[in-house]
Scaffold this active site. Sequence first.
Site, PDB file in Angstrom:
ATOM      1  N   ALA A  66     -22.085 -83.341   8.480  1.00 28.66           N
ATOM      2  CA  ALA A  66     -21.122 -82.303   8.829  1.00 28.66           C
ATOM      3  C   ALA A  66     -21.623 -81.013   8.186  1.00 28.66           C
ATOM      4  CB  ALA A  66     -19.755 -82.674   8.271  1.00 28.66           C
ATOM      5  N   GLY A 112     -22.068 -87.291   8.321  1.00 32.11           N
ATOM      6  CA  GLY A 112     -21.557 -87.306   9.696  1.00 32.11           C
ATOM      7  C   GLY A 112     -22.618 -87.689  10.721  1.00 32.11           C
ATOM      8  N   GLU A 115     -22.646 -91.378  10.601  1.00 32.08           N
ATOM      9  CA  GLU A 115     -21.346 -91.793  11.151  1.00 32.08           C
ATOM     10  C   GLU A 115     -21.347 -91.650  12.680  1.00 32.08           C
ATOM     11  OE1 GLU A 115     -19.306 -89.202   8.293  1.00 32.08           O
ATOM     12  OE2 GLU A 115     -18.047 -90.909   7.770  1.00 32.08           O
ATOM     13  N   GLU A 135     -22.053 -88.399   0.759  1.00 30.69           N
ATOM     14  CA  GLU A 135     -20.859 -87.596   0.470  1.00 30.69           C
ATOM     15  C   GLU A 135     -20.413 -87.653  -0.994  1.00 30.69           C
ATOM     16  OE1 GLU A 135     -21.279 -89.454   3.155  1.00 30.69           O
ATOM     17  OE2 GLU A 135     -20.516 -88.425   4.940  1.00 30.69           O
TER      18      GLU A 135
HETATM   19  N1  COA Z   1     -24.626 -78.649   6.450  1.00 32.50           N
HETATM   20  C1  COA Z   1     -24.993 -77.369   6.565  1.00 32.50           C
HETATM   21  N2  COA Z   1     -26.289 -76.963   6.586  1.00 32.50           N
HETATM   22  C2  COA Z   1     -27.226 -77.905   6.467  1.00 32.50           C
HETATM   23  C3  COA Z   1     -26.907 -79.265   6.323  1.00 32.50           C
HETATM   24  C4  COA Z   1     -25.537 -79.637   6.325  1.00 32.50           C
HETATM   25  N3  COA Z   1     -25.126 -80.907   6.243  1.00 32.50           N
HETATM   26  N4  COA Z   1     -28.057 -79.977   6.218  1.00 32.50           N
HETATM   27  C5  COA Z   1     -29.049 -79.075   6.287  1.00 32.50           C
HETATM   28  N5  COA Z   1     -28.561 -77.818   6.438  1.00 32.50           N
HETATM   29  C6  COA Z   1     -29.296 -76.573   6.565  1.00 32.50           C
HETATM   30  C7  COA Z   1     -29.795 -76.070   5.210  1.00 32.50           C
HETATM   31  O1  COA Z   1     -28.756 -75.388   4.522  1.00 32.50           O
HETATM   32  C8  COA Z   1     -30.922 -75.180   5.649  1.00 32.50           C
HETATM   33  O2  COA Z   1     -30.387 -73.968   6.135  1.00 32.50           O
HETATM   34  P1  COA Z   1     -31.042 -72.548   5.681  1.00 32.50           P
HETATM   35  O3  COA Z   1     -32.455 -72.638   6.155  1.00 32.50           O
HETATM   36  O4  COA Z   1     -30.213 -71.543   6.414  1.00 32.50           O
HETATM   37  O5  COA Z   1     -30.929 -72.511   4.191  1.00 32.50           O
HETATM   38  C9  COA Z   1     -31.497 -75.910   6.848  1.00 32.50           C
HETATM   39  O6  COA Z   1     -30.470 -76.770   7.320  1.00 32.50           O
HETATM   40  C10 COA Z   1     -32.707 -76.745   6.502  1.00 32.50           C
HETATM   41  O7  COA Z   1     -32.365 -77.648   5.476  1.00 32.50           O
HETATM   42  P2  COA Z   1     -33.178 -77.777   4.102  1.00 32.50           P
HETATM   43  O8  COA Z   1     -32.238 -78.334   3.074  1.00 32.50           O
HETATM   44  O9  COA Z   1     -33.862 -76.506   3.784  1.00 32.50           O
HETATM   45  O10 COA Z   1     -34.276 -78.854   4.506  1.00 32.50           O
HETATM   46  P3  COA Z   1     -35.042 -79.858   3.532  1.00 32.50           P
HETATM   47  O11 COA Z   1     -36.129 -80.462   4.347  1.00 32.50           O
HETATM   48  O12 COA Z   1     -35.383 -79.215   2.259  1.00 32.50           O
HETATM   49  O13 COA Z   1     -33.966 -81.000   3.181  1.00 32.50           O
HETATM   50  C11 COA Z   1     -32.203 -82.565   3.701  1.00 32.50           C
HETATM   51  C12 COA Z   1     -33.473 -81.849   4.200  1.00 32.50           C
HETATM   52  C13 COA Z   1     -31.618 -83.334   4.882  1.00 32.50           C
HETATM   53  C14 COA Z   1     -32.573 -83.569   2.594  1.00 32.50           C
HETATM   54  C15 COA Z   1     -31.184 -81.532   3.152  1.00 32.50           C
HETATM   55  O14 COA Z   1     -31.008 -80.536   4.148  1.00 32.50           O
HETATM   56  C16 COA Z   1     -29.823 -82.092   2.826  1.00 32.50           C
HETATM   57  O15 COA Z   1     -29.650 -82.771   1.805  1.00 32.50           O
HETATM   58  N6  COA Z   1     -28.799 -81.789   3.664  1.00 32.50           N
HETATM   59  C17 COA Z   1     -27.437 -82.164   3.396  1.00 32.50           C
HETATM   60  C18 COA Z   1     -27.230 -83.630   3.649  1.00 32.50           C
HETATM   61  C19 COA Z   1     -25.794 -84.041   3.340  1.00 32.50           C
HETATM   62  O16 COA Z   1     -25.351 -84.046   2.207  1.00 32.50           O
HETATM   63  N7  COA Z   1     -25.060 -84.405   4.420  1.00 32.50           N
HETATM   64  C20 COA Z   1     -23.714 -84.868   4.282  1.00 32.50           C
HETATM   65  C21 COA Z   1     -22.758 -83.786   4.524  1.00 32.50           C
HETATM   66  S1  COA Z   1     -21.093 -84.335   4.349  1.00 32.50           S
END
Ligand code: COA
Length: 257
Positions: A66, A112, A115, A135
């Site tokens: 999400a 999400g 999910e 989460e």
């Molecule tokens: N919500 C909002 N934005 C998200 C996102 C999320 N769940 N997951 C990734 N993004 C965005 C990042 O903020 C980034 O945006 P920006 O370039 O404007 O800063 C872009 O997507 C790329 O992500 P980034 O984190 O730079 O890539 P990465 O390769 O370093 O890491 C992940 C990849 C998936 C490990 C990391 O993005 C992450 O941990 N995301 C969140 C996962 C999460 O906790 N999901 C559950 C949500 S309830």
Amino acid sequence: MDYENILIDTDGSIQTITINRPSKLNALNKSTIEELSKALQVAENNNELRVIILTGAGEKAFVAGADISEFAHFAVEEGKALSKKGHHDLFNRIDHMKTPVIAAVNGFALGGGLELAMSAHIRIFSENARVGLPETSLGVIPGYGGTQRLAQIAGKGRAMQMVLSAEMIDAATALNYGITNKIVPLEELTEAAKKMAKKIIKNSPVAIATAIQCINANYTSGVDGLAFEINAFGECFGTADFKEGTRAFLEKRKADF
Ligand code: COA
């Protein structure tokens, strides 16, 4: 309807819906959830469509969760409303569709995203898929069905492990846990999903819709799954598909549903 965050491609009776926010790793913001919900409603009402494939744009993510930026400032009631609306509009909708949904998971499926994949009826992962319910690392819990569906699919012990540790697992571990039905190289993912879809399309759509309801009955509180099956089994005998399927077998030809 014009969509901003999803792409729709229809190939005969197979429709592929692609979540298309690659710069945000296809994170599910409010409008993406609304668009997916709408597109699935339209697909469900289109009798020409026999299978839906859900996937993510790009080679890195199916859906990275999400959209955290949208709910970071929420209070209790907003949190409840967010979860309730998500369950109703999208995640439960998919689970209960009569048209089978295949999730073709092409990279990260987190929160999400996992999910969403778990709401689908069948999952196929690319080799680079990495999935988890992180989460609790954000001070919250999975709120789009994850605590329930992960336990149903992978078992309570594995659900506890994944949710409490917030760990990410690779595709091979997901296969071992039963979270994915199959793993293929990324470049073969679309084809693998379509191959699975084509197997499904050979079968009776009426029987398929009924089978989805019956399997789900086991996970619906207050419903006796075996009693539900007995009734649904009987109802099949009144359908044109049953007549065609059995007649085709006896006439040694392929059924035309
Ligand atoms: N919500 C909002 N934005 C998200 C996102 C999320 N769940 N997951 C990734 N993004 C965005 C990042 O903020 C980034 O945006 P920006 O370039 O404007 O800063 C872009 O997507 C790329 O992500 P980034 O984190 O730079 O890539 P990465 O390769 O370093 O890491 C992940 C990849 C998936 C490990 C990391 O993005 C992450 O941990 N995301 C969140 C996962 C999460 O906790 N999901 C559950 C949500 S309830």
